[in-house]
Design an enzyme around this catalytic site. Structure first.
Site, PDB file in Angstrom:
ATOM      1  N   HIS A  87     -56.191   9.970  38.736  1.00 34.70           N
ATOM      2  CA  HIS A  87     -56.770   9.757  40.066  1.00 34.70           C
ATOM      3  C   HIS A  87     -58.238  10.166  40.082  1.00 34.70           C
ATOM      4  CE1 HIS A  87     -55.459  13.987  40.229  1.00 34.70           C
ATOM      5  NE2 HIS A  87     -56.334  14.170  41.196  1.00 34.70           N
ATOM      6  N   HIS A 100     -61.304  11.825  42.587  1.00 32.33           N
ATOM      7  CA  HIS A 100     -61.728  12.527  43.803  1.00 32.33           C
ATOM      8  C   HIS A 100     -63.209  12.228  44.007  1.00 32.33           C
ATOM      9  CE1 HIS A 100     -58.465  15.375  44.724  1.00 32.33           C
ATOM     10  NE2 HIS A 100     -58.247  15.402  43.420  1.00 32.33           N
ATOM     11  N   TYR A 147     -62.166  22.779  45.772  1.00 29.37           N
ATOM     12  CA  TYR A 147     -60.940  22.089  45.382  1.00 29.37           C
ATOM     13  C   TYR A 147     -61.251  20.916  44.453  1.00 29.37           C
ATOM     14  CZ  TYR A 147     -56.924  18.981  45.767  1.00 29.37           C
ATOM     15  OH  TYR A 147     -55.888  18.138  45.478  1.00 29.37           O
ATOM     16  N   GLN A 204     -60.187  21.035  40.541  1.00 33.39           N
ATOM     17  CA  GLN A 204     -58.891  20.364  40.518  1.00 33.39           C
ATOM     18  C   GLN A 204     -58.390  20.151  39.099  1.00 33.39           C
ATOM     19  OE1 GLN A 204     -56.864  19.638  43.027  1.00 33.39           O
ATOM     20  NE2 GLN A 204     -55.367  18.841  41.617  1.00 33.39           N
TER      21      GLN A 204
END
Length: 155
Positions: free
Chosen positions: A63, A65, A128, A132
């Site tokens: 993924h 971000h 975050y 991550q």
């Protein structure tokens, strides 16, 4: 990449910060190595082209971000359409093996995405996004994943 709270265009002062997350189709674990580098490089280029300021970016194995400031003249959905579309075309041209079976219909990315506006908790979200990857590695070391698309093990 400025740290200024507000941004300016010719007729507007704005603070439109978003945390956006999206995944490859079926959340396949293919965003590593050269593919990851291409995604990072082209995301920066495409965002600059559209006047989007990247605050933080982290490309994980399954993924992406993106914490960014989007000018009010550009909708989040239009931006994601451009980013996902242009990246998919470039990825398929650069790595034809990605066109094989799992990506029927030449769709690299899953259809949807997650988005939230960033307000008073911006620092928490920044940390975050930035950290991550370390958290994901910790979690992965605790569970075994025999995924077909896992990156080669580091020895």
């Amino acid at each position: 990449m400025s740290s200024s709270k507000y941004r300016k265009l010719s007729h507007v002062v704005y603070k439109c910060d978003y945390h956006i997350v999206w995944t490859p189709k079926y959340r396949y674990r293919v965003l590593f190595g050269e593919v990851k580098n291409l995604v990072e490089t082209d995301l920066r280029m495409l965002c600059e082209w559209k006047g989007v300021d990247i605050i933080e970016m982290n490309v994980q194995i399954d993924h992406v971000h993106l914490l960014c400031s989007i000018p009010p003249k550009l909708s989040v959905s239009d931006l994601l359409g451009i980013l996902k579309g242009k990246l998919a075309i470039k990825l398929f041209k650069s790595y034809p093996n990605l066109k094989q079976k799992p990506y029927w219909g030449n769709h690299f990315w899953s259809r949807g995405y997650f988005v939230t506006t960033v307000g008073v908790d911006e620092e928490i979200i920044k940390r975050y996004v930035k950290h991550q990857e370390n958290e994901d590695k910790k979690e992965e070391s605790q569970t075994r994943n025999f995924d077909l698309f896992s990156p080669p093990s580091e020895t």
